[in-house]
Motif scaffolding. Sequence first.
Motif, PDB file in Angstrom:
ATOM      1  N   UNK A  32      -1.193  39.859 103.537  1.00 37.40           N
ATOM      2  CA  UNK A  32      -1.299  40.756 102.381  1.00 37.40           C
ATOM      3  C   UNK A  32      -2.337  41.831 102.661  1.00 37.40           C
ATOM      4  N   UNK A  33      -1.964  43.080 102.428  1.00 36.73           N
ATOM      5  CA  UNK A  33      -2.954  44.160 102.442  1.00 36.73           C
ATOM      6  C   UNK A  33      -2.898  44.831 101.080  1.00 36.73           C
ATOM      7  N   UNK A  34      -3.925  44.611 100.291  1.00 36.64           N
ATOM      8  CA  UNK A  34      -3.902  45.140  98.927  1.00 36.64           C
ATOM      9  C   UNK A  34      -4.420  46.567  98.864  1.00 36.64           C
ATOM     10  N   UNK A  35      -4.780  47.136  99.984  1.00 39.35           N
ATOM     11  CA  UNK A  35      -5.212  48.545 100.057  1.00 39.35           C
ATOM     12  C   UNK A  35      -4.494  49.163 101.247  1.00 39.35           C
ATOM     13  N   UNK A  88       4.179  61.222 109.768  1.00 39.82           N
ATOM     14  CA  UNK A  88       3.836  62.237 108.771  1.00 39.82           C
ATOM     15  C   UNK A  88       2.891  63.237 109.424  1.00 39.82           C
ATOM     16  N   UNK A  89       3.493  64.314 109.948  1.00 38.33           N
ATOM     17  CA  UNK A  89       2.677  65.259 110.714  1.00 38.33           C
ATOM     18  C   UNK A  89       1.865  66.162 109.786  1.00 38.33           C
ATOM     19  N   UNK A  90       2.276  66.233 108.503  1.00 34.90           N
ATOM     20  CA  UNK A  90       1.600  67.171 107.596  1.00 34.90           C
ATOM     21  C   UNK A  90       0.304  66.602 107.051  1.00 34.90           C
ATOM     22  N   UNK A  91       0.374  65.346 106.590  1.00 27.24           N
ATOM     23  CA  UNK A  91      -0.827  64.808 105.978  1.00 27.24           C
ATOM     24  C   UNK A  91      -1.275  63.581 106.745  1.00 27.24           C
ATOM     25  N   UNK A  92      -2.235  63.823 107.637  1.00 24.13           N
ATOM     26  CA  UNK A  92      -2.764  62.689 108.405  1.00 24.13           C
ATOM     27  C   UNK A  92      -3.764  61.978 107.512  1.00 24.13           C
ATOM     28  N   UNK A  93      -3.489  60.741 107.312  1.00 27.55           N
ATOM     29  CA  UNK A  93      -4.285  59.929 106.413  1.00 27.55           C
ATOM     30  C   UNK A  93      -5.751  59.928 106.855  1.00 27.55           C
ATOM     31  N   UNK A 128      -1.954  52.096  95.544  1.00 34.49           N
ATOM     32  CA  UNK A 128      -2.114  52.709  94.236  1.00 34.49           C
ATOM     33  C   UNK A 128      -1.621  54.148  94.250  1.00 34.49           C
ATOM     34  N   UNK A 129      -1.783  54.783  95.375  1.00 32.26           N
ATOM     35  CA  UNK A 129      -1.604  56.223  95.468  1.00 32.26           C
ATOM     36  C   UNK A 129      -0.198  56.576  95.949  1.00 32.26           C
ATOM     37  N   UNK A 130       0.026  57.860  96.109  1.00 30.25           N
ATOM     38  CA  UNK A 130       1.330  58.344  96.569  1.00 30.25           C
ATOM     39  C   UNK A 130       1.617  58.012  98.036  1.00 30.25           C
ATOM     40  N   UNK A 131       0.604  57.478  98.739  1.00 35.92           N
ATOM     41  CA  UNK A 131       0.805  57.155 100.168  1.00 35.92           C
ATOM     42  C   UNK A 131       2.015  56.270 100.371  1.00 35.92           C
ATOM     43  N   UNK A 132       2.362  55.538  99.338  1.00 37.68           N
ATOM     44  CA  UNK A 132       3.534  54.673  99.422  1.00 37.68           C
ATOM     45  C   UNK A 132       4.750  55.486  99.860  1.00 37.68           C
ATOM     46  N   UNK A 182       8.730  47.695  95.069  1.00 41.17           N
ATOM     47  CA  UNK A 182       8.646  47.629  93.615  1.00 41.17           C
ATOM     48  C   UNK A 182       7.598  48.604  93.119  1.00 41.17           C
ATOM     49  N   UNK A 183       7.897  49.199  91.988  1.00 43.11           N
ATOM     50  CA  UNK A 183       6.872  50.025  91.346  1.00 43.11           C
ATOM     51  C   UNK A 183       6.366  49.230  90.139  1.00 43.11           C
ATOM     52  N   UNK A 184       5.068  49.135  90.031  1.00 40.48           N
ATOM     53  CA  UNK A 184       4.495  48.362  88.929  1.00 40.48           C
ATOM     54  C   UNK A 184       4.606  49.168  87.638  1.00 40.48           C
ATOM     55  N   UNK A 185       5.283  48.618  86.660  1.00 38.70           N
ATOM     56  CA  UNK A 185       5.445  49.318  85.381  1.00 38.70           C
ATOM     57  C   UNK A 185       4.166  49.166  84.561  1.00 38.70           C
TER      58      UNK A 185
END
Length: 442
Positions: free
Chosen positions: A232-235, A203-208, A257-261, A296-299
Motif C-alpha cells: 500500500x502506498x497512501x501517498x 508525462x513529459x510536460x509535468x515532471x513530478x 489526493x491530487x490530480x496526479x492520479x 475508484x474515486x472516493x465520493x
Amino acid sequence: MRDRMELLHKLLAKDGSIWISIDDNEQAYLKIMIDEIFGRNNFVANVIWEKKFSPQNDAKWLSDNHDFIIVYAKNKDVWRPNLLPRSEEMDARYKNIDNDPRGVWSSSDLTARTYNKNCDYPITVPSGKIYNPPASRAWTVSKEKFQELVTDNRIWFGPDGNNMPRIKRFLTDVKEGSVSLTIWKHTEVGHNQDAKKEVKEFNSKSVFETPKPERLIERILTLGSNPGDIVLDSFAGSGTTGAVAHKMGRRWIMIELDEHCHTHIIPRLKKVIDGEDSGGITEAAGWKGGGGFRYYRLAPSLLQKDKWDNWIINKEYNPEMLAEAVCKLGGFTYAPSDTLYWMHGTSTENDYIYVTTAQLTHDQLALLSDEVGNNRTLLVMCTAFRSRAGGFPNLTIKKIPTSVLSKCEWGHDDYSLQIENLPIAKKSVKKQPGLFEEEAES
Ligand SMILES: C[S@@+](CC[C@H](N)C(=O)[O-])C[C@H]1O[C@@H](n2cnc3c(N)ncnc32)[C@H](O)[C@@H]1O
C-alpha cells in the motif's frame, strides 16, 4: 500525519512493515510521533538514501544530498526483512587460489573476539611456525574441530603455508543473499534525476516534484515483501510504488489526493501493463507486461449532519449520485432507464429500485404501483411517504436517510461497506438485502 499513521498502523498486516521516506527537516519529529504509535521497540532503522550525487555549491549552509527512509515493523519479534540478492562485486571477492574442486572461496578470520579456554591452543602451520590466538582472544573452533577442518582442506595457511590460519568459506555455502546496510548509495538505488527521467517517460510536460527512483522502491519491496503480498502506498505521487510492485509480482493499492492520479499514475500503470514501459526496473525484473488494476474515486460522504444534529443527505449529492450510491448500498446494480423515470437499478430481472428525495403521497404511490405492474417489484427509496403499510403488494417503501443510516456502522474500527472487486456475477437475490428489512411508517 498522526491520523494517517494511526490508520496505517491499524491496516498493516501483523507481519508487515512500513517504510516512510522523509527529508531532514521533518524526520526527527516524524520518528518520535511514529514511536508513539508503533512503539519504540518496533523501530527497525533510519535508512539514509543518497538522493543527489553532485554538490550544490550555491547552497547557503550545507549541500543536502540525502533523505531518510524510516522503517518500522508492526511487530519486530515476528517481522524479518528478506536478504538482498548478492551483487557481482560481492561474488567477485571469491577466488580459487588452491584449485579446490569445490569452487571459489574466500577466507575469514579464525579468531573470536571473546575468550574461551577450550579454544585457546597453539597451532603449528605447515612451514613449522607456531601461532597462538592474539591476547585475550581464542580461536573460533576447538582443537578437535580445527583438525577436522584441516583434514577437509577448509583451513588456509597462505600460499607458502606460513600465515595465520583462516577458514575457507565456499561461495556455494554462503547465504542466498546479503543483509541490507542502512546507507543506500545512489549507485545502488538511483537518485532524484533517475526518478525524474522515469517520470518523463509517461508525462513529459509535468515532471513530478519528488518522485522516487524505481530501484529505490525495488530495494524496499525486496526487503519488505514477497510476490503476491499487498503493498500500500497512501501517498502515491507519480505512482512509482505501484509500477514497481506490479513489475515485481506484488499486488498493490495506491491512494492519491491530487490530480496526479490522472496525469501520472493511471498513464504510468497502463504503460506498465501494456509492456510499453521500458524504463526503471523493467529489464532487471524481466517485465514484459500483463495484469490490470481498478480505479475508484472516493465520493463525498453520503450523509452529513444539519445544524440541528440530524442526519441528512449531503448537499453535494445530485439525484444521479444519490441514486447510484443508494443502489450500491442496497446491492442493486445502478442502471437507470432512459424511458422509465422510476427504474434506477436492478437486483434480479424483475426487481427494481427507485431513489428519490421526494415525499410521496398515497396517489403517487398508487400510480407507481400501476406502472410497475404485477410481474415486477420495486423498492422505493424516498425521504417520506404517506401510505398504509402493505398497501401495494408490488412496492416496498423505505425512507432515506433512515435506511442508509441503518447500513452505516458507528463506532467500529473496521469499515465494512463492501466494495466488490470481483467481476459482478449474476445475482440470485430472493429477498431484499438486510439493509432494507427494517421499516417505519411515515
Ligand atoms: C512525496 S509525494 C510521493 C512521491 C511518490 N513516492 C513518487 O515516487 O512519485 C506525496 C504525494 O502524496 C499526496 N498526498 C498528500 N496528502 C495525501 C492524503 N491525505 N491522501 C492521499 N494522498 C496525499 C500528494 O498529493 C503527493 O502526490
